[in-house]
Design a protein around this motif. Structure first.
Motif, mmCIF file in Angstrom:
data_model
loop_
_atom_site.group_PDB
_atom_site.id
_atom_site.type_symbol
_atom_site.label_atom_id
_atom_site.label_comp_id
_atom_site.label_asym_id
_atom_site.label_seq_id
_atom_site.Cartn_x
_atom_site.Cartn_y
_atom_site.Cartn_z
ATOM 1 N N PHE A 33 3.238 10.420 -4.153
ATOM 2 C CA PHE A 33 2.927 11.077 -2.879
ATOM 3 C C PHE A 33 4.141 11.075 -1.946
ATOM 4 O O PHE A 33 4.905 10.111 -1.909
ATOM 5 C CB PHE A 33 1.736 10.398 -2.193
ATOM 6 N N GLU A 34 4.288 12.166 -1.188
ATOM 7 C CA GLU A 34 5.368 12.273 -0.202
ATOM 8 C C GLU A 34 4.964 11.530 1.068
ATOM 9 O O GLU A 34 3.797 11.185 1.258
ATOM 10 C CB GLU A 34 5.637 13.753 0.111
ATOM 11 N N THR A 35 5.950 11.344 1.970
ATOM 12 C CA THR A 35 5.723 10.556 3.195
ATOM 13 C C THR A 35 4.540 11.069 4.010
ATOM 14 O O THR A 35 3.678 10.300 4.429
ATOM 15 C CB THR A 35 7.000 10.552 4.067
ATOM 16 N N ARG A 36 4.455 12.384 4.201
ATOM 17 C CA ARG A 36 3.361 12.939 5.020
ATOM 18 C C ARG A 36 2.006 12.730 4.342
ATOM 19 O O ARG A 36 1.004 12.454 5.000
ATOM 20 C CB ARG A 36 3.586 14.435 5.286
ATOM 21 N N GLN A 37 1.986 12.865 3.028
ATOM 22 C CA GLN A 37 0.731 12.638 2.281
ATOM 23 C C GLN A 37 0.304 11.174 2.387
ATOM 24 O O GLN A 37 -0.878 10.873 2.574
ATOM 25 C CB GLN A 37 0.924 13.016 0.808
ATOM 26 N N ILE A 38 1.290 10.274 2.282
ATOM 27 C CA ILE A 38 0.990 8.834 2.389
ATOM 28 C C ILE A 38 0.413 8.536 3.774
ATOM 29 O O ILE A 38 -0.576 7.816 3.917
ATOM 30 C CB ILE A 38 2.256 7.977 2.129
ATOM 31 N N ALA A 39 1.062 9.115 4.805
ATOM 32 C CA ALA A 39 0.594 8.915 6.183
ATOM 33 C C ALA A 39 -0.861 9.352 6.331
ATOM 34 O O ALA A 39 -1.694 8.647 6.901
ATOM 35 C CB ALA A 39 1.486 9.691 7.148
ATOM 36 N N SER A 40 -1.166 10.515 5.769
ATOM 37 C CA SER A 40 -2.525 11.052 5.856
ATOM 38 C C SER A 40 -3.517 10.166 5.088
ATOM 39 O O SER A 40 -4.596 9.843 5.587
ATOM 40 C CB SER A 40 -2.527 12.471 5.307
ATOM 41 N N LEU B 97 -3.305 6.987 4.292
ATOM 42 C CA LEU B 97 -3.467 5.633 4.837
ATOM 43 C C LEU B 97 -3.773 5.628 6.334
ATOM 44 O O LEU B 97 -3.844 4.566 6.951
ATOM 45 C CB LEU B 97 -2.202 4.801 4.565
ATOM 46 N N HIS B 98 -3.930 6.838 6.914
ATOM 47 C CA HIS B 98 -4.231 6.990 8.348
ATOM 48 C C HIS B 98 -3.173 6.301 9.216
ATOM 49 O O HIS B 98 -3.492 5.543 10.137
ATOM 50 C CB HIS B 98 -5.634 6.434 8.671
ATOM 51 N N LEU B 99 -1.911 6.578 8.872
ATOM 52 C CA LEU B 99 -0.782 6.043 9.632
ATOM 53 C C LEU B 99 0.062 7.216 10.124
ATOM 54 O O LEU B 99 -0.048 8.330 9.618
ATOM 55 C CB LEU B 99 0.085 5.140 8.744
ATOM 56 N N SER B 100 0.942 6.950 11.099
ATOM 57 C CA SER B 100 1.837 8.019 11.543
ATOM 58 C C SER B 100 2.972 8.176 10.533
ATOM 59 O O SER B 100 3.287 7.252 9.780
ATOM 60 C CB SER B 100 2.405 7.684 12.927
ATOM 61 N N HIS B 101 3.583 9.359 10.562
ATOM 62 C CA HIS B 101 4.698 9.679 9.663
ATOM 63 C C HIS B 101 5.832 8.661 9.845
ATOM 64 O O HIS B 101 6.399 8.131 8.873
ATOM 65 C CB HIS B 101 5.175 11.105 9.959
ATOM 66 N N GLU C 173 0.836 -1.215 0.000
ATOM 67 C CA GLU C 173 0.000 0.000 0.000
ATOM 68 C C GLU C 173 0.868 1.261 0.000
ATOM 69 O O GLU C 173 0.615 2.208 -0.743
ATOM 70 C CB GLU C 173 -0.909 0.016 1.241
ATOM 71 N N VAL C 174 1.900 1.254 0.847
ATOM 72 C CA VAL C 174 2.771 2.424 0.972
ATOM 73 C C VAL C 174 3.555 2.646 -0.327
ATOM 74 O O VAL C 174 3.662 3.773 -0.822
ATOM 75 C CB VAL C 174 3.721 2.242 2.192
ATOM 76 N N LEU C 175 4.076 1.562 -0.924
ATOM 77 C CA LEU C 175 4.818 1.689 -2.187
ATOM 78 C C LEU C 175 3.907 2.130 -3.325
ATOM 79 O O LEU C 175 4.322 2.873 -4.213
ATOM 80 C CB LEU C 175 5.484 0.355 -2.558
#
Length: 200
Positions: free
Chosen positions: A155-162, A164-168, A146-148
């Protein structure tokens, strides 16, 4: 047999529909170039088979197959593709597809395979089966995929976190592990390698 065609190339979709409708035992109950619409049409028109391309807007053919399996729909999914990517076939098998066929097959063979599938059989093009047999296994977990997938979309790390509802920090950890598993030097390279194998 009632058939629904989901293929985003309009000319190919129309040609396939015309050729199939020439068969006495085939009725085309719908056509679409969008995966989400394909799922809605299956629910509305109850086809026996859906012929779905892998890469479509809205939802991929593999995602359509997974949704149909989750909903326990009787419609059988036949994936048609130009890609011999082992990861795609592996995912398709898990989604319970009944057929996985290369697009360059002659139409009479495709029709024979559709009849076989309609009568309870299964068919995978030999070239696709051998690609899976000689392939590496997917080393990624679902979360890493999902992250890859998000990284592959830019998407950047912070966008991915947002998204997927995960922490940075969690996203950074998943990316770091995925980069190691893919023997890559960056998230972009890891995502590209995963995409080339059909794992995302």
């Amino acid at each position: 047999m009632k058939v629904l065609i989901a293929e985003d190339q309009g000319m190919l979709r129309g040609a396939l529909a015309q050729l199939l409708e020439m068969e006495e035992d085939v009725e085309i109950v719908g056509q679409t170039g969008n995966g989400q619409e394909a799922l809605e049409l299956v629910q509305q028109r109850n086809p026996d088979l859906i012929i779905a391309d892998i890469e479509m807007p809205g939802m991929s053919g593999l995602e359509v197959a997974e949704q149909l399996q989750d909903a326990d729909m009787p419609c059988k999914t036949v994936i048609v593709t130009t890609f011999a990517r082992p990861g795609y076939l592996e995912r398709a098998m898990k989604a319970g597809i009944a057929g996985y066929i290369l697009k360059d097959e002659p139409i009479n063979e495709l029709i024979a395979h559709l009849r076989l599938i309609h009568n309870g059989g299964h068919f995978i093009s030999p070239e696709l089966a051998s690609a899976l047999y000689f392939s590496k296994t997917n080393p990624l977990t679902k979360r890493e995929e999902e992250v890859l997938r998000q990284a592959f979309s830019g998407f950047e790390t912070r966008q991915i976190a947002s998204r997927l509802h995960l922490s940075h920090g969690t996203v950074r950890n998943y990316l770091s592990t995925a980069i190691q598993k893919m023997d890559a030097h960056s998230r972009q390279e890891a995502a590209r390698k995963a995409e080339e194998n059909g794992w995302i």
